[in-house]
Motif scaffolding. Structure first.
Motif: not given
Length: 331
Positions: A63, A67, A147-152
């Protein structure tokens, strides 16, 4: 099953490419082996070129790589800077995972970008002026981009740079670091910790950065410029990007002129707070100690093979200047 061997990463790349629409047996030419291994792929059927990046095991999770590609998508869509385009596998995925004895290894394929890197032995103020300008453009996008959801992406903070869990290892364990060097560098690290603690990591000073934005990660082709290698991008002090810009050349006598040029270029896009400018020497020394550690654990990298022998002594010279100035300069 991927076999063991001296070029395991090439085998991993070849396995991942079975998921892409390229001719079987297309040649892979090693471009660079550093944190990751990158290869030039030439499709045996079409002659089309692309770049295949084999990620080091255990460095990024799936992930986190996704990102990184999200930021590339946004930079391209928003017309901020030219960046390489990730290429999809046959199933639409952009990160292909290969199992190596039960451990995942991640592979990404990028479009080929024409151009050459500025030559390190011919660096000038104009190069750093342009680098400063580009850095300010990226910072502006980073500050405004939702930042998009789940950006890590991971953080480059005190804890992960020089603290209890340094991502690149401990400089204390690197070649050339004996008792005398440890004494000097420990004193400098203590002052660094105090200076960075005072500086803080508020939203105006700490955010998503490239984190390796040096001239080696620019490609220039007939005046067209592309920013590459966002693999280390993550959350850090914005002006850590200057420290990255002078990686491995921090003790060059031209550093003050390069810094002035970088700041001048940056200011063509955005202002520079005096408190940020005052922290540049500290951030350069943070990066220097990180690279000392990094070279100690990456003896396969060109930089380690050519620079490590004298890097500890040079680091001590910088640290002594830093200590004499109370943490404000390296000279």
């Amino acid at each position: 099953m991927i076999p063991d061997g001296a070029d395991l990463d090439r085998d991993i790349a070849a396995e991942a490419l079975t998921e892409h629409a390229v001719a079987p047996g297309s040649p892979l030419e090693l471009l660079n082996r550093s944190e990751n291994s990158t290869y030039l792929l030439t499709d045996a059927a079409t002659g089309e070129r692309s770049v295949v990046r084999v990620h080091r095991g255990g460095y990024h999770e799936h992930r986190q790589i996704e990102s990184e590609l999200m930021w590339l998508d946004a930079l391209s869509a928003d017309g901020v800077v030219a960046v390489p385009r990730p290429l999809e596998a046959a199933d639409g995925s952009r990160v292909v995972t290969v199992d190596v004895d039960g451990a995942p290894r991640h592979v990404v394929r990028f479009e080929w970008v024409a151009g050459s890197h500025p030559e390190e032995d011919a660096l000038g103020a104009a190069d750093f002026h342009e680098l400063g300008r580009i850095t300010a453009v990226l910072h502006g996008h980073s500050r405004e981009w939702p930042k998009p959801s789940g950006f890590d992406r991971f953080a480059w903070n005190w804890h992960t740079c020089l603290g209890e869990a340094p991502r690149w290892g401990r400089w204390q364990d690197s070649a050339g670091v004996g008792a005398g060097e440890r004494t000097v560098l420990d004193r400098a690290q203590s002052l660094l910790r105090d200076r960075l603690s005072e500086y803080g990591s508020g939203h105006d000073r700490f955010g998503l950065v490239h984190a390796d934005l040096r001239l080696a990660n620019l490609l220039v082709d007939d005046g067209n410029l592309t920013v590459i290698d966002f693999d280390d991008s993550g959350f850090s002090w914005f002006f850590y990007d200057f420290a990255a810009a002078v990686s491995f050349i921090e003790d060059d006598p031209a550093l003050p002129q390069w810094q002035d040029a970088w700041l001048t270029g940056y200011r063509t896009v955005a202002p520079v707070n005096p408190a940020d400018e005052e922290m540049l020497a500290s951030l350069v020394l943070v990066r220097r100690l990180m690279l000392l550690a990094w070279m100690g654990t990456h003896d396969h990298a060109l930089e380690a093979q050519t620079k490590l022998a004298s890097y500890a002594k040079g680091s001590c010279d910088l640290a002594e200047g830093y200590l004499r100035s109370g943490g404000r300069t390296l000279g």
